[in-house]
Motif scaffolding. Structure first.
Motif, PDB file in Angstrom:
ATOM      1  N   PHE A 154      -7.335  10.554  -0.548  1.00  0.00           N
ATOM      2  CA  PHE A 154      -6.785  11.281  -1.693  1.00  0.00           C
ATOM      3  C   PHE A 154      -7.911  11.683  -2.632  1.00  0.00           C
ATOM      4  O   PHE A 154      -8.807  10.889  -2.917  1.00  0.00           O
ATOM      5  N   SER A 194      -3.448   7.186   2.615  1.00  0.00           N
ATOM      6  CA  SER A 194      -3.193   5.937   1.894  1.00  0.00           C
ATOM      7  C   SER A 194      -3.776   5.993   0.491  1.00  0.00           C
ATOM      8  O   SER A 194      -4.844   6.572   0.267  1.00  0.00           O
ATOM      9  N   LEU A 195      -3.074   5.359  -0.457  1.00  0.00           N
ATOM     10  CA  LEU A 195      -3.575   5.275  -1.830  1.00  0.00           C
ATOM     11  C   LEU A 195      -4.202   3.926  -2.126  1.00  0.00           C
ATOM     12  O   LEU A 195      -4.753   3.719  -3.205  1.00  0.00           O
ATOM     13  N   ASN A 208      -3.255   2.283  -8.037  1.00  0.00           N
ATOM     14  CA  ASN A 208      -3.741   3.656  -7.855  1.00  0.00           C
ATOM     15  C   ASN A 208      -2.611   4.663  -8.006  1.00  0.00           C
ATOM     16  O   ASN A 208      -2.786   5.725  -8.607  1.00  0.00           O
ATOM     17  N   LEU A 209      -1.461   4.343  -7.438  1.00  0.00           N
ATOM     18  CA  LEU A 209      -0.304   5.242  -7.546  1.00  0.00           C
ATOM     19  C   LEU A 209       0.067   5.449  -9.006  1.00  0.00           C
ATOM     20  O   LEU A 209       0.346   6.578  -9.440  1.00  0.00           O
ATOM     21  N   LYS A 244      -2.976   7.296 -11.094  1.00  0.00           N
ATOM     22  CA  LYS A 244      -3.174   8.707 -10.724  1.00  0.00           C
ATOM     23  C   LYS A 244      -1.913   9.538 -10.953  1.00  0.00           C
ATOM     24  O   LYS A 244      -1.937  10.758 -10.802  1.00  0.00           O
ATOM     25  N   THR A 292       0.840  -1.195   0.000  1.00  0.00           N
ATOM     26  CA  THR A 292       0.000   0.000   0.000  1.00  0.00           C
ATOM     27  C   THR A 292       0.875   1.245   0.000  1.00  0.00           C
ATOM     28  O   THR A 292       1.612   1.483   0.954  1.00  0.00           O
TER      29      THR A 292
END
Length: 581
Positions: free
Chosen positions: A400, A370-371, A376-377, A380, A351
């Motif tokens: 986020f 947290s993402l 997701n990182l 995005k 995570t």
């Protein structure tokens, strides 16, 4: 609602540069950073004013604009390109510019309760004051209406404050704005907010689908060359300035007179306030009632009631000193990403966690978010140095929202390889295993109800290498616990809890091991079917399937997991504790 270039924003309290330290950049670096930020702001101006398809909230936009102003104050010699013209509205559709009857100024913005307190103190200290009035800060577009001999003769948008677009034909198609009023004065000038009636807007699905929100709908309709009549019919007007050439005694008197002229909204939504506490209470109440009111709001406006005191407090070319806007607490906060950490969970899930420059949102100090996943990182596209918007989910948990500005010198962190971690890895302390091992320890401690061993203590014990395997959790001494930071009392509680571990239900002990594919319900079934560890370890495949519903494909990983040396050592210690009961 109106947006300005960041260089035009004027806060209530002092210079923004005094509120933040200037970065240690070379001239070239400063030019690059400021120009990149300036281009981002111009891009969002284009999206908002021309395309009516903004991607940032007003608060997020303001944060970028304030940052540009701070940096511009830090580097005053830097010249920025104009890009999209710094204007408040597009005029490419052919609307004719006309001169305003009165200059249309902006409002000062309060940044804190202290600003409100000082404003009230200034007003109430005058012996001739007649109080302060509160009105909603309606979110639409500012316009000027002029009535001559009782007839509506001109209507224009705010523009640059001196001239604005002629929108008379469109305004005359708005049913709530009278074409004629009682000719009490030869000339009446009204400044106010043109906004969408939310109760009517909700029934305009075929029209509203083209706009991102009600606030952008009104701007789009007014700036359109040929707006639909049905679109204009959902608009309304809230006057906040009333000029006749004959001085009025007070704002409250003006409000009453506006009612007689056919403008009832100020009468409904203007009320006196007597103290800071009163302002806060009424502001909070308006925000809570927002979904039941006919207009969008983004805050409140405080105004001196006495006309004589308004004159005494003066009006500058930028704003009147006798009025002050105070926005509602933001739904999002904008801050910078200082680092990106990676947390490895007990099952090996990775995570990403954004380490943020501390920012306050709804009275919470937020330092990380947290993402959820590496995907997701990546999707995005977040990097160290970026400006991001953070929101509160359920008014409690920070989440986020979006990237507001991608820094040209952003850095992508080195990511751990997902293949490096899984449900079988890090059953003991090893290089690269600290996070997952700690997550396993935390899970084990909580499932066995071992009171007195929290995460900071666990991290200290791992750092001191006094926790190197899962079984070590059950063999810690009071002395080790106290050396790691536990109080004497906490250490005693923990040792007592270890002694009672053997009396924990078998299903709870099974659950504590975090066996792959064996969740809470199946752990309970296994515990009910097998009263001790030996019977579980010796069970046949058919017994596991029949008694606990263990799927055939999960039996092999279950056996492999329980046969690992680390789990064998843990189970042996648990069996010893069980025998003591």
């Amino acid at each position: 609602m109106q947006r300005f270039s960041g260089l035009l924003l004027i806060p209530f309290m002092g210079q923004l540069a005094a509120q933040a330290s200037c970065p240690n950049w070379s001239d070239n670096e400063a030019q690059q950073q400021l120009e990149q930020l300036n281009q981002q702001i111009q891009h969002h101006n284009q999206l908002y004013f021309v395309q009516q398809k903004p991607v940032l909230s007003d608060h997020e936009y303001d944060a970028l604009a304030k940052q540009l102003q701070v940096l511009s104050d830090c580097f005053p010699t830097i010249q920025l390109s104009e890009g999209t013209p710094q204007r408040l509205e597009p005029d490419s559709n052919g609307n004719r510019k006309i001169q305003h009857a009165l200059y249309m100024s902006s409002l000062r913005k309060a940044e804190s309760e202290q600003d409100i307190s000082e404003f009230l103190k200034q007003v109430f200290s005058a012996s001739y004051h007649s109080g302060v009035m509160l009105q909603p800060k309606i979110d639409g577009i500012a316009v000027e209406l002029v009535y001559e001999e009782g007839k509506l003769t001109t209507a224009s948008t705010r523009g640059d404050g001196i001239k604005g677009n002629n929108i008379l034909a469109k305004v005359k198609a708005i049913p709530t704005i009278p074409h004629e009023i009682n000719a009490l004065y030869s000339k009446i000038v009204l400044h106010g907010e043109l906004f969408v009636r939310l109760d009517l807007w909700d029934n305009k699905g075929n029209i509203k689908d083209n706009y991102s929100s009600a606030r952008h709908f009104v701007a789009g309709v007014i700036h359109s060359k040929t707006p639909e009549i049905s679109a204009l019919e959902v608009l309304d007007f809230f006057p906040w300035t009333f000029w006749t050439g004959t001085p009025a005694k007070s704002l409250s008197e003006n409000v009453n007179e506006l009612y007689t002229l056919g403008f009832p909204l100020p009468t409904q939504f203007t009320e006196p306030v007597t103290s800071l506490e009163d302002v806060i209470k009424k502001r909070d109440l308006l925000q809570k009632q927002a979904d039941r009111l006919p207009f969008l709001m983004d805050g409140i406006v405080l105004k001196v009631n006495s006309a004589a005191q308004q004159l005494a407090m003066r009006t500058s070319i930028q704003y009147p000193y006798w009025a002050l806007a105070w926005k509602f607490p933001p739904e999002t906060a904008v801050t910078s990403v200082q680092d990106i950490d990676f947390k490895v969970g007990r099952t090996g899930n990775i995570t990403p966690v954004l380490a943020l420059k501390p920012v306050e949102l709804n009275k919470q100090n937020i330092t990380s978010v947290s993402l959820g996943s590496l995907d997701n990182l990546k999707s995005k596209d977040i990097a160290i140095g970026d400006q991001v918007a953070i929101a509160l989910k359920g008014s409690a948990n920070p989440v986020f929202s979006k990237v507001v500005f991608r820094n040209p010198q952003r850095k992508h962190p080195k990511q751990p390889e997902p293949e490096q971690y899984n449900s079988f890895t890090c059953l003991s302390l090893a290089p690269g295993c600290e996070e997952q091992f700690i997550a396993r320890i935390l899970w084990l401690v909580r499932r066995l109800e071992l009171l007195g061993l929290d995460e900071p203590i666990i991290r200290k014990l791992v750092s001191n290498r006094q926790l190197q395997s899962l079984k070590d959790v059950l063999t810690l001494s009071k002395e080790q616990l106290q050396e790691a930071g536990s109080s004497r009392e906490q250490a005693g509680y923990y040792r007592s809890a270890i002694a009672l571990t053997g009396s924990q239900p078998m299903g709870q002990q099974i659950r504590a091991l975090s066996i792959p594919y064996i969740g809470k319900a199946r752990s309970a079934k296994l515990g009910k079917a097998f009263s001790d560890w030996d019977s579980l370890l010796q069970a046949k495949d058919k017994e596991l399937q029949a008694s606990a519903g263990v799927a055939e494909w999960t039996i092999l990983p279950l056996r492999q997991f329980l046969q690992t040396p680390e789990n064998q050592a843990l189970i042996k210690t648990l069996k010893q504790l069980n025998h003591r009961q």
